[in-house]
Design an enzyme around this catalytic site. Structure first.
Site, PDB file in Angstrom:
ATOM      1  CB  THR A  54     -44.310 127.258  46.925  1.00 23.35           C
ATOM      2  OG1 THR A  54     -45.369 128.515  47.553  1.00 23.35           O
ATOM      3  CG2 THR A  54     -44.027 125.888  47.624  1.00 23.35           C
ATOM      4  CG  HIS A  55     -42.844 129.067  41.384  1.00 21.91           C
ATOM      5  ND1 HIS A  55     -43.012 129.708  41.115  1.00 21.91           N
ATOM      6  CD2 HIS A  55     -43.807 128.628  42.153  1.00 21.91           C
ATOM      7  CE1 HIS A  55     -44.201 129.759  40.522  1.00 21.91           C
ATOM      8  NE2 HIS A  55     -44.471 128.884  41.004  1.00 21.91           N
ATOM      9  CG  ASN A  56     -38.808 127.046  47.473  1.00 20.55           C
ATOM     10  OD1 ASN A  56     -40.686 127.089  47.302  1.00 20.55           O
ATOM     11  ND2 ASN A  56     -38.541 128.534  48.210  1.00 20.55           N
TER      12      ASN A  56
END
Lengths: 248, 587
Positions: B514-516
């Site tokens: 979830t490293h957007n």
């Protein structure tokens, strides 16, 4: 009461918090927190335990088919119970009768358009609808191709053959993507086998015993550095263990 | 019509890591602060106590703590010539929701970026010449240096109580730590976590091959700790329920365990939950924000006027609110002009799984961030000459759990069901381990965020549209990293080994991370950034985006949270020490 007014006094807040926890979510219009962490008695949110009883989603015919299927996906053997005795059909039944079965919380607004596989599921049908339609199409297919029989009347060898054709998509079901239906059956069955028993599957922690997962334990500090030693304690569920319950 | 509320000094949009850090510092500085959070209030005792926090179905599969797509989602496509379709059920990445945000469900992996990461384009050009960069790669230097940010990394790590071993104290190399890391002004607040067998075997193999393994920096604490706000945290119990879960043990750092108890005691702070900000309001000049409009769960709209607006939502939704509010010029990939939505990036991960038949690994004894890691192939720690790519990542043994719905390895070729599957599952569970790489994702002209022309959210606002795919540079990098990891895995003498380098196209249905990042990039030039070096909007001087990962110009080979937290402190200082004295553009 209106919890919108900012800068409620602490006294007002505590009163309103007490009201809020006893009312339904639909009348809560946002909450205000000010001057101290909120606390209210009985505000925890534990899962509801699945109780034995009549099928909640499946018809009795559907349930019998599902019990046969889960017992082929996870067959009983020397390693322990199969999907049926582990409660996988009960698990799926209760899940389909709940938020999962209805696609609650998912984005279900139109338009629905076909996309690439990297874009994910794009149909309006919820899991409940997909099971209902899929089980009917499967039953119709078997009745026509196996001289009027139902799935549970086939030998386990023939059941396995049938499931294999679903898995590889070589069987054509009316209006149903056989491969996708099988993938959902398998995913939900295995979830039922390994989820906490509180949800109706993994009965007597059969799935956890099979692999050696200790379940809902919370403290392994003494065991981190005991390399190459099998963790000795048996699994425990959120509900505890049957042998902790007084036998009377 | 929105009902107008009494004005505040500061309105904070979103009460996660950055929102709680900014709220605390600005309220302590005497400002009247209100934080507006679209999700519910959450706390340990109510939402994830140890009595039922270890529930894989509820939290990891049904995603109980996450944003519901019905509330907000986005549309996705790989390429500009496709029609973007809505992500109807989050899978590839999982935005958080509610007080604490993604700070509740993270793993606790607490990395700093490398000093060279902060001047990426200049560094690579100086070392290799400009030709090493693909034409469509839009990486750029950060407007802050590692040296400037170091004290702020230190502050975030002390807030969290991060466990680890320094490899570089004020320029002096330290045995047992990461020899490649930037200088640190102090040792980690708490010593490293204990390691299980899988990580220990990896470290032995890596050392044998000449690498320098070290314990992963973890905000899952090795011992009890009291942070600078006076909040006491507990020792991690290695329960194996971190990512996707809240910690019932007060040992994983989160806004709940590190900030909120102190924040809620500050009398001039108020939190308003289950209230969604619809837009940031501007005055008639468009150069000053007047506050926000939000809607509560009954559908009533409220206008909250404020002197300063802080946009502290999750990275993706920071971009959406900027676009909906008409702040900053939207990015156009055809002309390359515009800035909001530009330089969306992600992370390029891969794995190598091993089976060690004669070892008992107890995979369920785990935390989200223990493990042994090597950093030899991250950033520009290795010579990229003739490799055909730039970038890199860390790699190692950091398996986070043995939760059996999602972690159930079997040997290659095992059927997916039936008696053979059951037998293989039973025989393999205790003997399998997953090693992973965690690589950079550089930014490109054709990877961006904008508003979707078709799909709307429940409030009638356009969904954000993501156009993203992996590029050849990243896939080559992943192949290289995965090969290096496989060499170490082989030295562990596995019975069986499978390498899984990242392959394209990017698949939004398979969880990766979830490293957007990106979309409201910070920079030195308003033509290529949305924010200046203080996280202040170039266009609207009383709007700040304090350190959400949307400010990253590209993503590096590390988890983002430590940099997000450091930047939150950096912007908090810029506001209290500079902006309040003379409100206006700081650059």
């Amino acid at each position: 009461m209106d919890s919108k007014v900012p800068l409620l006094s602490r006294r007002t807040f505590l009163t309103s918090a007490a009201i809020l926890v006893t009312t339904t979510a639909s009348v809560v219009h946002g909450r205000t927190f000010h001057q101290g962490m909120p606390w209210a008695p009985g505000a925890a949110d534990p899962p509801a335990q699945v109780r034995p009883g009549p099928w909640a989603f499946f018809t009795s015919d559907e349930a019998a088919t599902m019990e046969a299927i889960v017992d082929r996906l996870i067959p009983p053997d020397d390693g322990g119970p199969g999907g049926k005795d582990a409660g996988c059909a009960v698990f799926i039944d209760r899940q389909l009768a709940g938020p999962y079965g209805r696609s609650d919380g998912l984005y279900t607004l139109p338009p629905f358009m076909p996309g690439s596989s990297t874009q994910g599921y794009q149909n309006p049908d919820s899991p409940g609808g997909r099971y209902r339609a899929g089980l009917k199409a499967l039953a119709d297919h078997i009745r026509q191709s196996q001289s009027g029989k139902t799935l549970r009347e086939l030998s386990t060898v023939d059941q396995d053959k049938l499931l294999s054709t679903l898995e590889d998509g070589s069987i054509k079901l009316k209006d149903i993507d056989a491969k996708a239906f099988f993938a959902m059956l398998l995913q939900d069955t295995q979830q039922g086998f390994f989820a906490d028993p509180i949800y109706g599957g993994n009965r007597d922690m059969a799935g956890w015993k099979l692999v050696g997962f200790p379940g809902a334990r919370y403290d392994y500090r003494d065991w981190v550095e005991r390399h190459n030693e099998r963790y000795p304690l048996p699994p425990v569920s959120i509900m505890g263990r049957t042998d902790w319950v007084s036998k009377g | 019509m929105a009902r107008k509320l009494p004005s505040k000094n500061v309105v904070v949009i979103g009460l996660g890591w950055t929102g709680s850090i900014l709220s605390y510092h600005l309220a302590k500085a005497g400002l009247d602060v209100v934080a507006i959070e679209r999700g519910p209030w959450r706390d340990t005792a109510t939402n994830f106590p140890p009595a039922y926090a270890q529930d894989e179905l509820r939290y990891a599969v049904r995603l109980d703590l996450f944003l519901r797509p019905a509330q907000e989602t986005l549309t996705f496509r790989n390429k500009a010539d496709q029609i973007a379709l809505p992500i109807r059920n989050f899978a590839g990445f999982l935005p958080g929701n509610g007080v604490g945000g993604a700070g509740i469900h993270w793993n606790g992996q607490t990395w700093r970026f490398l000093p060279t990461d902060f001047r990426l384009r200049s560094h690579l050009t100086e070392r290799y010449g400009a030709n090493i960069l693909p034409d469509d790669m839009t990486i750029q230097d950060w407007p802050v240096s590692y040296d400037e940010l170091e004290p702020y990394y230190d502050r975030f790590e002390k807030l969290c109580g991060t466990s680890g071993k320094a490899g570089n104290l004020k320029g002096v190399k330290q045995d047992g730590g990461n020899p490649f890391e930037g200088w640190r002004s102090a040792e980690y607040p708490t010593p490293p976590l204990k390691q299980g067998l899988g990580a220990t075997l990896f470290a032995e193999a890596a050392r044998k091959l000449g690498h320098s393994p070290f314990p992963q920096p973890a905000s899952n604490l090795s011992e009890a700790y009291t942070n600078p706000l006076g909040i006491r945290m507990g020792q991690c119990s290695y329960c194996g329920f971190c990512e996707r879960f809240g910690c019932g043990n007060y040992s994983k750092a989160s806004p709940q365990t590190c900030v909120l108890p102190a924040l809620l005691r500050v009398p001039n702070f108020t939190a308003q939950t289950e209230s969604e900000v619809l837009k940031i309001n501007l005055d008639s000049t468009g150069k000053r924000a007047t506050g926000v409009t939000y809607v509560d769960t009954s559908g009533k709209e409220w206008e909250q006027p404020a002197d300063i607006v802080l946009l502290c939502a999750f990275a993706l939704f920071n971009v959406q609110l900027m676009l909906i509010s008409g702040i900053g010029k939207p990015y156009d990939p055809v002309s390359g002009q515009g800035v909001v939505g530009r330089n969306y990036a992600y992370q390029t991960t891969s794995s190598v799984s091993v089976i060690l038949k004669d070892k008992v690994l107890n995979p369920f004894i785990a935390t989200g961030a223990h493990g042994m890691i090597i950093d030899d192939y991250n950033g520009d720690n290795f010579d990229h000459t003739n490799l055909g790519f730039v970038g890199g990542g860390y790699m190692g043994a950091g398996q986070t759990n043995g939760r059996p719905i999602q972690t159930r390895p079997v040997p290659k070729g095992t059927p997916k069901w039936g008696a053979a599957w059951k037998k293989a599952t039973a025989e393999t569970y205790q003997h399998a381990y997953s090693l992973s790489t965690h690589g950079s994702s550089y930014s490109y002209r054709d990877c961006w965020l904008d508003l979707d022309p078709t799909y709307k959210d429940r409030l009638g606002r356009p969904l954000m549209r993501m156009t993203f795919d992996f590029h050849e540079n990243e896939l080559k990098m992943s192949a290289f990293l995965t090969e290096r990891l496989a060499e170490i895995a082989k030295a562990m003498n596995p019975t069986e080994m499978q390498a899984h380098p990242r392959k394209g196209p990017y698949d939004s249905t398979i969880y990766q991370t979830t490293h957007n990042t990106g979309g409201t990039v910070m920079g030195d030039d308003p033509q290529t950034s949305v924010l200046n070096r203080y996280g202040q909007s170039w266009d609207v001087h009383n709007l700040f985006v304090p350190g959400g990962a949307s400010v990253f110009p590209q993503n590096h080979g590390y988890n983002p949270t430590n940099t997000v937290g450091a930047l939150a402190f950096w912007t908090a200082d810029a506001i209290t020490q500079r902006y309040l004295k003379n409100p206006g553009p700081l650059m």
